[in-house]
Design an enzyme around this catalytic site. Sequence first.
Site, short mmCIF file in Angstrom:
data_model
loop_
_atom_site.label_atom_id
_atom_site.label_comp_id
_atom_site.label_asym_id
_atom_site.label_seq_id
_atom_site.Cartn_x
_atom_site.Cartn_y
_atom_site.Cartn_z
N LYS A 169 -12.03 6.99 86.04
CA LYS A 169 -12.52 6.36 87.28
C LYS A 169 -13.98 6.68 87.49
O LYS A 169 -14.80 5.81 87.81
CB LYS A 169 -11.71 6.87 88.47
N SER A 170 -14.32 7.95 87.33
CA SER A 170 -15.68 8.40 87.66
C SER A 170 -16.70 7.79 86.71
O SER A 170 -17.79 7.38 87.13
CB SER A 170 -15.73 9.92 87.60
N ARG A 217 -19.61 4.85 87.63
CA ARG A 217 -21.03 5.09 87.34
C ARG A 217 -21.58 4.00 86.43
O ARG A 217 -22.68 3.47 86.64
CB ARG A 217 -21.21 6.45 86.67
N ARG A 245 -13.87 10.26 106.25
CA ARG A 245 -14.53 11.18 105.30
C ARG A 245 -16.03 11.27 105.61
O ARG A 245 -16.61 10.34 106.16
CB ARG A 245 -14.28 10.69 103.86
N SER A 268 -19.73 17.52 99.13
CA SER A 268 -19.40 16.57 98.06
C SER A 268 -20.61 16.42 97.16
O SER A 268 -21.75 16.40 97.64
CB SER A 268 -19.06 15.20 98.67
N GLN A 307 -20.94 13.72 95.48
CA GLN A 307 -21.14 12.27 95.36
C GLN A 307 -22.42 11.78 96.04
O GLN A 307 -23.01 10.80 95.62
CB GLN A 307 -19.93 11.53 95.93
N SER A 321 -18.29 20.59 92.71
CA SER A 321 -18.02 19.52 91.73
C SER A 321 -19.19 19.30 90.78
O SER A 321 -19.54 18.16 90.44
CB SER A 321 -17.67 18.21 92.47
N ASP A 363 -10.12 18.08 91.73
CA ASP A 363 -9.10 17.01 91.70
C ASP A 363 -7.83 17.47 90.99
O ASP A 363 -6.79 16.80 91.09
CB ASP A 363 -9.64 15.75 91.00
N ARG A 370 -3.20 11.66 94.47
CA ARG A 370 -2.99 12.94 93.77
C ARG A 370 -1.83 13.74 94.35
O ARG A 370 -1.24 14.56 93.65
CB ARG A 370 -4.29 13.76 93.73
O1 S3P Z 1 -18.49 11.86 91.35
C1 S3P Z 1 -17.29 11.62 91.14
O2 S3P Z 1 -16.92 10.71 90.36
C2 S3P Z 1 -16.28 12.42 91.82
C3 S3P Z 1 -16.62 13.62 92.38
C4 S3P Z 1 -15.63 14.50 93.05
O3 S3P Z 1 -15.83 14.38 94.43
P1 S3P Z 1 -16.70 15.46 95.30
O4 S3P Z 1 -18.04 15.56 94.71
O5 S3P Z 1 -16.69 14.83 96.66
O6 S3P Z 1 -15.95 16.75 95.24
C5 S3P Z 1 -14.19 14.10 92.72
O7 S3P Z 1 -13.31 14.73 93.62
C6 S3P Z 1 -13.99 12.61 92.82
O8 S3P Z 1 -12.67 12.25 92.49
C7 S3P Z 1 -14.89 11.90 91.83
C1 PEP Z 2 -11.32 12.47 95.63
C2 PEP Z 2 -11.04 11.41 94.87
O1 PEP Z 2 -11.65 10.22 94.91
P1 PEP Z 2 -12.92 9.64 95.69
O2 PEP Z 2 -13.65 10.80 96.31
O3 PEP Z 2 -13.73 8.94 94.63
O4 PEP Z 2 -12.37 8.69 96.69
C3 PEP Z 2 -9.97 11.50 93.83
O5 PEP Z 2 -9.88 10.58 92.99
O6 PEP Z 2 -9.20 12.47 93.83
#
Ligand code: S3P
Ligand code: PEP
Length: 425
Positions: free
Chosen positions: A31-32, A36, A132, A177, A179, A205, A315, A387
Amino acid sequence: MTTTAERLPDVLPITPLTAPPVATMRPPGSKSITNRALLCAALASGTSTLHGALFADDTRAMMDAVTALGATVVPDQDSNTVTVTGTDPRGSTGAATVDARQSGTTSRFVLPAAALRPGRTVVDGTAQLRARPFGPVLQALRDIGAAVEELDHPGFLPAAVRGPARGGPVRVPGHLSSQFLSGLLMAAPLMADGLTVELTSPLVSVPYVDMTIAVMAAFGVEVRDLTVPPGTYRPTEYVVEPDASAASYFLAAAAITGGRVTVRGLGSASLQGDVGFADVLERMGARVDRGADELTVTGGGPLHGIDVDMADISDTAQTLAAVAVFADAPTRVRGIGFIRGKETDRIGAVVTELRRAGIDAVEDDDGFTIRPGTPRPTRFATYDDHRMAMSLSLVGLRVPGIEIADPACVGKTYPGFFTDLSRLS
Ligand SMILES: O=C(O)C1=C[C@@H](OP(=O)(O)O)[C@@H](O)[C@H](O)C1
Ligand SMILES: C=C(OP(=O)(O)O)C(=O)O
């Protein structure tokens, strides 16, 4: 034929395995990485092809989002391929709307890209996503010159952004996070002044930021010391790895049932920190064999309780909670207070559900402790968190009478999860 999550019942009983599984599998695309690569391809001038992409709710959200920003996306689910023709958002003046659904990555990655556009973009998602945190990325975009409107509550979606974000130095917290940082970095080469990010709190992360830098590099953009000079993305043929977080359930299944599971496509060069979940299982006593392009976990001996910081691989914390039930001593997980702000409060949720099954589970500020025990027959609630559903189903591989409520929530990242799980028997 793939069973999709939509065809699942409201409550799914899990059938215990009658013999230790010996299986080889390849989970769907990461997914990640998919999200990207979709974004970098959408910002490149020309056509990119993604092979092995994930088709699930989160990646559909990203495909729709980059389409809303002007890219042309041609998905082919039969071949797990997506063709993306990018566009320069800096010339895009019309109004746009993005529905990120439940997807943290889509929403946090698209906001900075949308802030490159002179047009106004509204970004929103489900009620779950609206709960969130978004404050850090919204503030950062304001600080680098975008106009940001918080349309409901400050720091939360829905929000509207209007660019162009000019870039320059920007300060972002890292403890909620990663992200926010990843999203800012991916938009950065298209900012007039580039971008230099200074983290104002410790980053969680971390491997996901390395992944961001690696995917950007594959599309021709270098990041050094969180600094990105102005530049352009180059269209690319990109091969997406299988999803390591998805793999954790199958590796865990081998560990708790005394079986052996090989996951293909996840080798020593993986971009995903979550391959490190195998190291956690190894510390507990499982055997791990690592190949150039596969990972094998073999269970059989006793599993030991451990004390582990999972801030880099959070995760997989719920996966570990399920494994810990079958260990020979308590397991303490630390460093993951921030997962209370994911799809649900994951610390509270996993502790509540294991306690429902009679397991001694205790939460604290930054993690939880699980004492081994014998779960009783239980219908687990899943909190609309994929999850929770995938992790708690592991308990049912060992224990009769386990049911998963709302199993279709796995569609967020792994629509075929229960079909793949049933292949272990
Ligand atoms: O950058 C990413 O693809 C992700 C970063 C993580 O989130 P956080 O950075 O919020 O912990 C992870 O939990 C999420 O499923 C995917
Ligand atoms: C936290 C998750 O996803 P996201 O933050 O991308 O919604 C996940 O896939 O467990």
